[in-house]
Design an enzyme around this catalytic site. Structure first.
Site, short mmCIF file in Angstrom:
data_model
loop_
_atom_site.label_atom_id
_atom_site.label_comp_id
_atom_site.label_asym_id
_atom_site.label_seq_id
_atom_site.Cartn_x
_atom_site.Cartn_y
_atom_site.Cartn_z
N LYS A 93 -17.83 -79.61 -21.51
CA LYS A 93 -17.63 -81.06 -21.49
C LYS A 93 -18.17 -81.60 -20.18
CE LYS A 93 -15.58 -84.16 -24.23
NZ LYS A 93 -15.63 -84.17 -25.70
N VAL A 194 -8.96 -98.35 -32.21
CA VAL A 194 -9.85 -98.57 -33.36
C VAL A 194 -11.28 -98.81 -32.86
CG1 VAL A 194 -8.16 -99.31 -35.05
CG2 VAL A 194 -9.06 -100.98 -33.43
N VAL A 197 -14.26 -94.17 -33.52
CA VAL A 197 -13.70 -93.34 -34.59
C VAL A 197 -12.64 -94.08 -35.38
CG1 VAL A 197 -12.42 -91.22 -35.11
CG2 VAL A 197 -14.18 -91.20 -33.34
#
Length: 387
Positions: A93, A194, A197
Site C-alpha cells: 500500500k 457514499v 464505492v
C-alpha cells in the site's frame, strides 16, 4: 508511534530498515520530492504469494506517524485480502500525505510514479481514497508498475464498480446465513460513506429491494445519491445512522469504523449484520468478539471488499470485465466459507478469515522452501560430480 521525518532528498531509494517498528513488513520506503511537494510512504508487507499490489491513498494526515500507521495496517490487510481471494499477489500500500483537492498535481503524481518504478515491480500501485484512474494514467508516465488505469489507456477503469459488487455479494451470503435467503429485500441497510464505492452499493441494494439510509461528510456525494435514488433517506451523521433501527450496517468510508460505542449503538438498535467496503474496520483487537457477543454477524472487510483488487489484478493479464466480474461473484462463496469456518472453529468470522488467509500463505511459503531445497540439492550434486 514514533514521529518519522521524511528524508529531504529526491532519491527514492531511501528505505527505512525493517525493525521492531514494523516487524511484519518486508520493506517500508519514505519518499520526498521537494520540487513537486511529494511526501509519500510505500509499505510492502509480503511478496510470498507474488508481487505486492495495493492502492495509493491521498489523504491530509495530521502527522507523519498517522500516515505510517495507516499504510502499515493497510498493506498487511492487502496481503490477507489477496490470499483469501485466491490471487497470486502479495500485499502493499502507499499513502501520499496532503489534501488531494489542493495538493495533487501532475508533477507530484509523476514524482510518485518514479518512486514506484524504483522498487522494480515489488510493488504494483492502483487507485484508493483520493486517487482515480486518470491519476494512475499520469503515474504510469513514469512507471510500468501501475494498474487501475482508464479504459482509454488499456486499463480496468474505476475499481469501485467491482468493489461495491463484491460487498453486495458478501452481504447476500451473510444475509442467507442470518435469515435463510440470499437477499436484502425488506431489510433496512445503513451505508456510511457514499463516495466511489458506497454509491454503487446503494444502487445494488435498492435494486435488491432494500430500504437504504445513508450518510456522508461530503455534501456532493449525498446529492448524487439523492438525485439517483430519491427514496433513500439521509442521516445527519454516522452517529445518527448507527443509532437508527437498521438491520445491516455498511461502513464504506475510512477505517476504524467499529469501536465500542458504535457496536453498542448497533446492538441497541437491533442491527444483525455488519458488512461494508471500508478497510480495517475493527478499531481495536477484541471488537470482533464484542460483535459476536452482541449477536451481530461481522462479514470481514477484506473478505467482502476484494472486488476492486480482483478487478485491477485482472488488468495484469489484459483486462476482461466479465472475467473479473465472475471472479468477484465468488466473494459470495468465500463469505460462506468464512462463516462456516467460524462456526466449526467456534471463533468470530474475523478470526476464521485470518486463519484461511494465513494457511494459504504458509502453504506457499512451504512450497517455496521445498523448491529452493531441491534447487540447492541439485547444485550440490552437480558440484560433487564436477569435482
Amino acid at each position: 508511534m514514533t514521529e518519522f521525518t521524511l528524508p529531504d532528498a529526491v532519491d527514492f531509494g531511501i528505505s527505512a530498515p525493517v525493525s521492531d517498528t514494523w516487524p511484519d513488513h518486508e520493506q517500508v520506503v519514505f519518499c520526498h520530492d521537494p520540487a513537486s511537494g511529494l511526501r509519500a510512504v510505500i509499505a510492502i508487507h509480503s511478496t510470498v504469494l507474488g508481487p505486492s499490489l495495493g492502492g495509493t491513498r491521498f489523504h491530509p494526515y495530521a502527522a507523519t506517524a498517522d500516515a505510517v500507521a495507516d499504510v502499515l495496517a493497510l498493506s498487511k490487510g492487502m496481503t490477507y485480502k489477496a490470499s483469501l481471494a485466491g490471487l497470486d499477489l502479495g500485499g502493499g500500500k502507499a499513502v501520499i500525505l496532503g489534501d488531494p483537492h489542493r495538493d495533487k498535481t501532475p508533477d507530484l503524481l509523476r514524482a510518485y510514479g518514479r518512486a514506484v518504478e524504483s522498487l522494480g515491480g515489488r510493488y504494483l500501485t492502483a487507485c484508493d481514497v483520493g486517487t482515480y484512474s486518470v491519476d494512475m494514467d499520469i503515474v504510469a508516465e513514469e512507471s510500468s508498475f501501475v494498474t487501475g488505469r482508464t479504459v482509454e489507456r488499456g486499463g480496468a477503469g474505476d475499481s469501485s464498480v467491482l468493489t461495491a459488487y463484491g460487498v453486495f455479494e458478501g452481504m447476500r451470503a451473510a444475509a442467507e446465513a442470518l435469515w435463510g435467503e440470499p437477499t436484502l429485500a425488506g431489510r433496512t441497510v445503513g451505508v456510511s460513506g457514499v463516495g466511489k464505492v458506497g454509491h454503487h452499493l446503494v444502487t445494488h441494494l435498492i435494486e435488491d429491494g432494500a430500504s437504504v439510509v445513508v450518510t456522508d461528510v461530503w455534501e456532493p456525494a449525498l446529492e448524487r445519491v439523492r438525485d439517483e435514488h430519491p427514496e433513500v433517506r439521509v442521516a445527519g451523521s454516522t452517529g445518527e445512522l448507527v443509532n437508527e433501527q437498521i438491520d445491516v450496517y455498511a461502513p464504506c468510508a475510512l477505517g476504524g469504523a467499529l469501536d465500542d460505542d458504535v457496536v453498542a449503538a448497533l446492538a441497541h438498535g437491533g442491527t444483525k449484520l455488519v458488512c461494508g467496503a471500508a478497510n480495517n474496520q475493527l478499531a481495536h483487537p477484541g471488537i470482533e468478539k464484542e460483535l459476536e457477543a452482541r449477536g451481530i454477524l461481522y462479514a470481514p472487510d477484506y473478505c467482502v471488499n476484494s472486488g476492486g483488487l480482483i478487478q485491477v489484478a485482472d488488468e495484469l493479464a489484459g483486462f476482461d470485465f466479465e472475467r473479473a466480474r465472475l471472479r468477484t461473484a465468488g466473494i459470495f462463496s468465500t463469505t460462506q466459507r468464512v462463516i462456516e469456518r467460524a462456526r466449526l472453529d467456534g471463533v468470530p468470522p474475523a478470526v476464521a478469515a485470518d486463519r484461511l488467509a494465513e494457511q494459504r500463505i504458509r502453504d506457499a511459503r512451504g512450497a517455496r522452501a521445498t523448491r529452493q531445497g531441491r534447487a540447492q540439492s541439485r547444485e550440490s550434486e552437480y558440484s560433487d560430480q564436477s569435482s
